[in-house]
Design a protein around this motif. Structure first.
Motif, short mmCIF file in Angstrom:
data_model
loop_
_atom_site.label_atom_id
_atom_site.label_comp_id
_atom_site.label_asym_id
_atom_site.label_seq_id
_atom_site.Cartn_x
_atom_site.Cartn_y
_atom_site.Cartn_z
N ALA A 150 39.30 -0.18 9.88
CA ALA A 150 38.37 0.58 10.70
C ALA A 150 38.01 -0.40 11.97
O ALA A 150 37.80 0.27 12.84
N ALA A 151 37.97 -1.76 11.87
CA ALA A 151 37.76 -2.54 12.77
C ALA A 151 38.91 -2.60 13.90
O ALA A 151 38.66 -3.07 15.20
N LEU A 152 40.05 -2.07 13.68
CA LEU A 152 41.07 -2.34 14.42
C LEU A 152 41.23 -1.16 15.30
O LEU A 152 41.90 -1.17 16.42
N PHE A 153 40.68 -0.01 14.79
CA PHE A 153 40.84 1.37 15.59
C PHE A 153 39.62 1.91 16.12
O PHE A 153 38.74 2.14 15.57
N THR A 154 40.02 2.00 17.51
CA THR A 154 38.94 2.98 18.27
C THR A 154 39.80 3.91 19.18
O THR A 154 40.61 3.62 19.60
N SER A 155 39.25 5.09 19.16
CA SER A 155 40.04 6.20 19.90
C SER A 155 40.07 6.00 21.10
O SER A 155 39.25 5.69 21.86
N VAL A 156 41.25 6.09 21.75
CA VAL A 156 41.41 6.12 23.37
C VAL A 156 40.97 7.50 24.00
O VAL A 156 40.66 7.51 25.02
N CYS A 157 40.67 8.44 22.99
CA CYS A 157 40.24 9.82 23.55
C CYS A 157 38.71 9.91 23.44
O CYS A 157 38.13 10.70 24.10
N GLY A 158 38.10 8.73 23.16
CA GLY A 158 36.48 8.88 22.99
C GLY A 158 36.02 8.88 21.74
O GLY A 158 36.10 8.62 20.95
N TYR A 190 46.03 5.18 17.37
CA TYR A 190 45.22 4.74 18.37
C TYR A 190 44.69 6.10 19.41
O TYR A 190 43.66 5.77 20.14
N LEU A 191 45.16 7.18 19.16
CA LEU A 191 44.84 8.39 19.76
C LEU A 191 43.48 9.12 18.91
O LEU A 191 42.85 9.65 19.66
N VAL A 192 43.74 9.13 17.75
CA VAL A 192 42.62 9.72 16.79
C VAL A 192 41.98 8.92 15.82
O VAL A 192 40.90 9.28 15.04
#
Length: 155
Positions: A147-155, A70-72
């Motif tokens: 890929a649909a589950l993860f978006t970075s919280v860092c941008g 979730y960070l990267v």
């Protein structure tokens, strides 16, 4: 449905990251006692010292790996971390089940913290529930596009 899977994934990761961080910390905080209890476990003698250090290190590595996707935004790390989580908790469940069956005779629990107060059957059932949750997490990632589950919280 995708939102529910994502929320389940987040809750699963937080649950196991917190559990493994807590148990590793308890082992390391009370390391001399933990080491004695681990040396009394029913493993091959040369393996015992490796496990004394390996178990808390593995718990911490899995805890970190569960949070990192979730960070990267790394679907591959997400999959690998869930598999590592399932293997680790599955191994603990198998050992608790063997200890509960009495196959080893008396075996002290070396878990640390609140979990140490459980009997072996309680421990086995607790771990069995956690192993089931971990398996569901792996299964959901196999049926859903990572890929649909993860978006970075860092941008």
């Amino acid at each position: 449905m995708e939102k529910k899977i994502r929320y389940f994934d987040i809750i699963l990761r937080i649950l196991f990251a917190a559990l493994f961080t807590y148990t590793a910390a308890m082992k390391l905080i009370d390391f001399p006692v933990y080491r004695i209890k681990m040396r009394r476990q029913h493993f091959f003698e040369p393996l015992k010292e490796w496990l004394v250090w390996g178990v808390p290190i593995a718990e911490l590595l899995v805890a970190i790996a569960l949070v990192l996707p979730y960070l990267v935004a790394s679907p591959k790390l997400a999959r690998v971390s869930l598999m590592g989580n399932l293997v680790l908790i599955g191994g603990f469940t198998l050992y608790a089940g063997l200890a509960a069956s009495g196959i080893f005779g008396y075996t002290p629990c070396a878990c640390g913290g609140l979990l140490e107060g459980m009997g072996w059957w309680e421990h086995f059932l607790f771990n069995l529930v956690l192993t089931s949750i971990a398996a569901i997490g792996v299964w959901l990632h196999r049926i859903k596009k990572d890929a649909a589950l993860f978006t970075s919280v860092c941008g």
